[in-house]
Design a protein around this motif. Structure first.
Motif, PDB file in Angstrom:
ATOM      1  N   ALA A 235      42.172  27.006  42.508  1.00 15.65           N
ATOM      2  CA  ALA A 235      43.412  27.948  42.181  1.00 15.65           C
ATOM      3  C   ALA A 235      42.810  28.478  40.665  1.00 15.65           C
ATOM      4  CB  ALA A 235      44.555  27.180  42.037  1.00 15.65           C
ATOM      5  N   LEU A 236      42.461  27.644  39.869  1.00 20.14           N
ATOM      6  CA  LEU A 236      42.200  27.944  38.439  1.00 20.14           C
ATOM      7  C   LEU A 236      40.988  29.287  38.238  1.00 20.14           C
ATOM      8  CD1 LEU A 236      42.425  24.574  36.593  1.00 20.14           C
ATOM      9  CD2 LEU A 236      43.878  26.515  36.565  1.00 20.14           C
ATOM     10  N   VAL A 237      40.289  29.225  39.340  1.00 22.87           N
ATOM     11  CA  VAL A 237      38.955  30.278  39.204  1.00 22.87           C
ATOM     12  C   VAL A 237      39.530  31.427  39.354  1.00 22.87           C
ATOM     13  CG1 VAL A 237      38.066  30.501  41.543  1.00 22.87           C
ATOM     14  CG2 VAL A 237      36.405  29.647  39.844  1.00 22.87           C
ATOM     15  N   THR A 238      40.739  31.673  39.995  1.00 24.89           N
ATOM     16  CA  THR A 238      41.187  33.073  40.227  1.00 24.89           C
ATOM     17  C   THR A 238      42.022  33.437  38.825  1.00 24.89           C
ATOM     18  OG1 THR A 238      43.504  32.208  40.847  1.00 24.89           O
ATOM     19  CG2 THR A 238      41.703  32.562  42.650  1.00 24.89           C
ATOM     20  N   GLN A 239      41.892  32.419  38.000  1.00 21.74           N
ATOM     21  CA  GLN A 239      42.725  33.045  36.592  1.00 21.74           C
ATOM     22  C   GLN A 239      44.019  33.377  36.586  1.00 21.74           C
ATOM     23  OE1 GLN A 239      39.361  36.001  35.479  1.00 21.74           O
ATOM     24  NE2 GLN A 239      39.036  34.588  33.653  1.00 21.74           N
ATOM     25  N   PRO A 240      44.891  32.383  37.225  1.00 21.41           N
ATOM     26  CA  PRO A 240      46.336  32.659  37.409  1.00 21.41           C
ATOM     27  C   PRO A 240      47.031  32.740  35.859  1.00 21.41           C
ATOM     28  CG  PRO A 240      45.800  30.432  38.121  1.00 21.41           C
ATOM     29  CD  PRO A 240      44.473  31.002  37.610  1.00 21.41           C
ATOM     30  N   SER A 241      48.227  33.374  35.712  1.00 24.72           N
ATOM     31  CA  SER A 241      49.251  33.034  34.878  1.00 24.72           C
ATOM     32  C   SER A 241      50.252  32.340  35.218  1.00 24.72           C
ATOM     33  CB  SER A 241      49.376  34.360  34.309  1.00 24.72           C
ATOM     34  OG  SER A 241      49.843  35.253  35.255  1.00 24.72           O
ATOM     35  N   LEU A 242      50.398  31.951  36.607  1.00 25.41           N
ATOM     36  CA  LEU A 242      51.423  31.163  37.048  1.00 25.41           C
ATOM     37  C   LEU A 242      50.899  30.483  38.281  1.00 25.41           C
ATOM     38  CD1 LEU A 242      54.368  29.954  37.242  1.00 25.41           C
ATOM     39  CD2 LEU A 242      54.782  31.823  39.129  1.00 25.41           C
ATOM     40  N   LEU A 243      50.696  28.828  37.882  1.00 22.83           N
ATOM     41  CA  LEU A 243      50.156  28.115  38.875  1.00 22.83           C
ATOM     42  C   LEU A 243      51.100  27.226  39.640  1.00 22.83           C
ATOM     43  CD1 LEU A 243      47.544  26.682  40.165  1.00 22.83           C
ATOM     44  CD2 LEU A 243      47.750  25.107  38.171  1.00 22.83           C
ATOM     45  N   MET A 244      51.316  27.303  40.739  1.00 22.99           N
ATOM     46  CA  MET A 244      52.347  26.537  41.498  1.00 22.99           C
ATOM     47  C   MET A 244      51.619  25.481  42.375  1.00 22.99           C
ATOM     48  SD  MET A 244      54.812  29.454  42.669  1.00 22.99           S
ATOM     49  CE  MET A 244      54.050  30.376  44.061  1.00 22.99           C
ATOM     50  N   LEU A 245      51.858  24.134  42.168  1.00 22.84           N
ATOM     51  CA  LEU A 245      51.399  23.288  42.845  1.00 22.84           C
ATOM     52  C   LEU A 245      52.398  22.287  43.827  1.00 22.84           C
ATOM     53  CD1 LEU A 245      49.547  21.543  39.697  1.00 22.84           C
ATOM     54  CD2 LEU A 245      48.713  23.149  41.487  1.00 22.84           C
ATOM     55  N   ASP A 246      52.002  22.339  45.023  1.00 23.12           N
ATOM     56  CA  ASP A 246      52.857  21.635  45.941  1.00 23.12           C
ATOM     57  C   ASP A 246      52.533  20.478  46.283  1.00 23.12           C
ATOM     58  OD1 ASP A 246      54.856  21.016  47.810  1.00 23.12           O
ATOM     59  OD2 ASP A 246      54.682  22.739  48.924  1.00 23.12           O
ATOM     60  N   GLU A 247      53.149  19.103  45.675  1.00 22.62           N
ATOM     61  CA  GLU A 247      53.129  17.688  45.887  1.00 22.62           C
ATOM     62  C   GLU A 247      51.673  17.243  45.613  1.00 22.62           C
ATOM     63  OE1 GLU A 247      55.063  15.644  46.795  1.00 22.62           O
ATOM     64  OE2 GLU A 247      56.914  16.795  47.562  1.00 22.62           O
ATOM     65  N   PRO A 248      51.066  17.708  44.417  1.00 22.98           N
ATOM     66  CA  PRO A 248      49.675  17.385  44.170  1.00 22.98           C
ATOM     67  C   PRO A 248      49.615  15.874  44.217  1.00 22.98           C
ATOM     68  CG  PRO A 248      50.866  18.045  42.161  1.00 22.98           C
ATOM     69  CD  PRO A 248      51.739  18.504  43.276  1.00 22.98           C
ATOM     70  N   SER A 249      50.592  14.862  43.884  1.00 22.01           N
ATOM     71  CA  SER A 249      50.334  13.549  43.962  1.00 22.01           C
ATOM     72  C   SER A 249      50.511  12.745  45.169  1.00 22.01           C
ATOM     73  CB  SER A 249      51.592  12.902  43.118  1.00 22.01           C
ATOM     74  OG  SER A 249      52.808  12.891  43.792  1.00 22.01           O
ATOM     75  N   LEU A 250      50.630  13.422  46.208  1.00 29.26           N
ATOM     76  CA  LEU A 250      50.792  13.057  47.487  1.00 29.26           C
ATOM     77  C   LEU A 250      49.593  12.375  47.988  1.00 29.26           C
ATOM     78  CD1 LEU A 250      53.073  13.591  49.558  1.00 29.26           C
ATOM     79  CD2 LEU A 250      51.725  14.685  51.026  1.00 29.26           C
ATOM     80  N   GLY A 251      49.993  10.949  48.419  1.00 27.62           N
ATOM     81  CA  GLY A 251      49.066  10.130  48.876  1.00 27.62           C
ATOM     82  C   GLY A 251      47.869   9.611  47.719  1.00 27.62           C
ATOM     83  N   LEU A 252      47.917   9.683  46.560  1.00 29.45           N
ATOM     84  CA  LEU A 252      47.238   9.335  45.434  1.00 29.45           C
ATOM     85  C   LEU A 252      47.578   8.154  44.790  1.00 29.45           C
ATOM     86  CD1 LEU A 252      46.200  12.774  43.810  1.00 29.45           C
ATOM     87  CD2 LEU A 252      45.151  11.552  45.788  1.00 29.45           C
ATOM     88  N   ALA A 253      46.550   7.295  44.437  1.00 35.18           N
ATOM     89  CA  ALA A 253      46.955   5.990  43.656  1.00 35.18           C
ATOM     90  C   ALA A 253      47.654   6.549  42.177  1.00 35.18           C
ATOM     91  CB  ALA A 253      45.834   5.272  43.184  1.00 35.18           C
ATOM     92  N   PRO A 254      48.664   5.624  41.777  1.00 32.83           N
ATOM     93  CA  PRO A 254      49.463   6.103  40.390  1.00 32.83           C
ATOM     94  C   PRO A 254      48.439   6.617  39.356  1.00 32.83           C
ATOM     95  CG  PRO A 254      50.298   4.205  41.411  1.00 32.83           C
ATOM     96  CD  PRO A 254      49.054   4.439  42.173  1.00 32.83           C
ATOM     97  N   PHE A 255      47.298   5.774  39.204  1.00 34.74           N
ATOM     98  CA  PHE A 255      46.356   5.901  37.934  1.00 34.74           C
ATOM     99  C   PHE A 255      45.675   7.376  38.274  1.00 34.74           C
ATOM    100  CE2 PHE A 255      43.038   4.633  40.880  1.00 34.74           C
ATOM    101  CZ  PHE A 255      41.917   5.348  40.524  1.00 34.74           C
ATOM    102  N   LEU A 256      45.511   8.024  39.439  1.00 35.48           N
ATOM    103  CA  LEU A 256      45.078   9.312  39.557  1.00 35.48           C
ATOM    104  C   LEU A 256      46.011  10.172  39.264  1.00 35.48           C
ATOM    105  CD1 LEU A 256      42.642   8.852  42.730  1.00 35.48           C
ATOM    106  CD2 LEU A 256      42.145  10.055  40.642  1.00 35.48           C
ATOM    107  N   VAL A 257      47.490   9.996  39.778  1.00 29.75           N
ATOM    108  CA  VAL A 257      48.609  11.111  39.530  1.00 29.75           C
ATOM    109  C   VAL A 257      48.585  11.090  37.927  1.00 29.75           C
ATOM    110  CG1 VAL A 257      51.044  11.364  39.852  1.00 29.75           C
ATOM    111  CG2 VAL A 257      49.690  10.362  41.819  1.00 29.75           C
ATOM    112  N   GLU A 258      48.604  10.162  37.309  1.00 27.97           N
ATOM    113  CA  GLU A 258      48.514  10.009  35.738  1.00 27.97           C
ATOM    114  C   GLU A 258      47.439  10.875  35.200  1.00 27.97           C
ATOM    115  OE1 GLU A 258      48.575   7.174  32.274  1.00 27.97           O
ATOM    116  OE2 GLU A 258      49.689   6.286  34.135  1.00 27.97           O
ATOM    117  N   GLU A 259      46.247  10.692  35.859  1.00 25.89           N
ATOM    118  CA  GLU A 259      45.166  11.334  35.311  1.00 25.89           C
ATOM    119  C   GLU A 259      44.950  12.916  35.457  1.00 25.89           C
ATOM    120  OE1 GLU A 259      41.289   9.710  36.142  1.00 25.89           O
ATOM    121  OE2 GLU A 259      40.412  11.500  36.364  1.00 25.89           O
ATOM    122  N   ILE A 260      45.454  13.277  36.876  1.00 24.90           N
ATOM    123  CA  ILE A 260      45.740  14.501  37.261  1.00 24.90           C
ATOM    124  C   ILE A 260      46.852  15.396  36.587  1.00 24.90           C
ATOM    125  CG2 ILE A 260      46.233  16.346  39.224  1.00 24.90           C
ATOM    126  CD1 ILE A 260      44.672  14.375  41.134  1.00 24.90           C
TER     127      ILE A 260
END
Ligand code: ADP
Ligand code: ADP
Length: 234
Positions: free
Chosen positions: A156-181
């Protein structure tokens, strides 16, 4: 001022199912805003109304108006919205598994982007996501869930957006990874002024990084306020 202003939007699927019933959401420029709520509340539908991805699912906006940078985009084609700077990372970390992360980023670049600009964007993405940099020449299908989510965000970032919309990026990830991302998303927001609209069922994690949240229930906004106030409430 607001980069995005969604006013009283209604969405119908298959001409019968009223999935959202007059949702209004404002994203101030440079802010991170969360849409919270349980499964089926209407969060993904709200993002699809903004990115223009409803048509592919036999959905349509039946009432209301969406303005992006002051322009009415309610009826605009999805591709045109991408060109305007709206980028939607759909749920489920879609990447090309048979390509490497580096090739995935190349494939996601807008047509006509110069090689120099693409390389500069890739370097920025790799500096934000060092884990991705380490794996940039492996096959994406072998990356971990967290790395694939990072790659989906990188695409997504490679398209150089000015508004980034993320749908459930934490889904299925360990808590430490959610925190990192989430930490990296916050960093990009602060360093680049990128506006972010984040859909999350994980309200506690989301409220750590956003300034405001909207709670959506049954197709309606039932609560809206500063993250701190919502945290105290939950
Ligand atoms: P959330 O993202 O909050 O889980 P959704 O926006 O996906 O909620 O769904 C809102 C409502 O719209 C639900 O009742 C869901 O079943 C319905 N819905 C979502 N997508 C479609 C579709 N493509 N066709 C018909 N109904 C849909
Ligand atoms: P997660 O639980 O986060 O999905 P995994 O246990 O699947 O993580 O992976 C841990 C690490 O091993 C990651 O860096 C991932 O990219 C790497 N990895 C997983 N499967 C393979 C594989 N088949 N080949 C190469 N590397 C792999």
């Amino acid at each position: 001022q607001n980069i995005l202003s969604m006013n009283s939007i209604e969405v119908l699927y298959d001409n019968v199912l009223l999935a959202i019933k007059g949702v209004s959401v404002q994203v101030p420029k440079g802010e991170m805003i969360a849409l919270l709520g349980s499964n089926g509340a209407g969060k993904s539908t709200t993002l699809k109304a903004i990115s223009g991805l409803l048509k592919a699912e036999r959905g349509r906006i039946s009432r209301g108006e969406i303005k992006f940078e002051g322009t009415d985009i309610t009826e605009m084609l999805a591709q045109k919205r991408v060109e305007m700077g709206i980028c939607h990372v759909i749920e489920g970390r879609r990447v090309f598994e048979h390509l490497t992360p580096d090739e995935n980023l190349t494939a996601a670049a807008p047509m006509g982007m110069s090689k120099a600009t693409l390389n500069a964007e890739k370097e920025k993405i790799y500096s934000f996501f060092p884990r991705l940099a380490e794996r940039k020449n492996s096959q994406a299908g072998y990356l971990s869930g967290g790395e694939q989510q990072m790659l989906a965000i990188g695409r997504a970032l490679v398209t150089q957006p000015s508004l980034l919309m993320l749908d459930e990026p934490s889904l299925g990830l360990a808590p430490f990874l959610v925190e990192e991302i989430f930490g990296i998303i916050k960093q990009i927001n602060q360093e680049q002024g990128l506006s972010v609209l984040l859909v999350e069922q994980n309200a506690l994690a989301a409220l750590e990084i956003v300034s405001e949240g909207y709670l959506i229930e049954n197709g309606r906004v039932v609560m809206h306020g500063a993250a701190d106030a919502l945290k105290a409430n939950s």
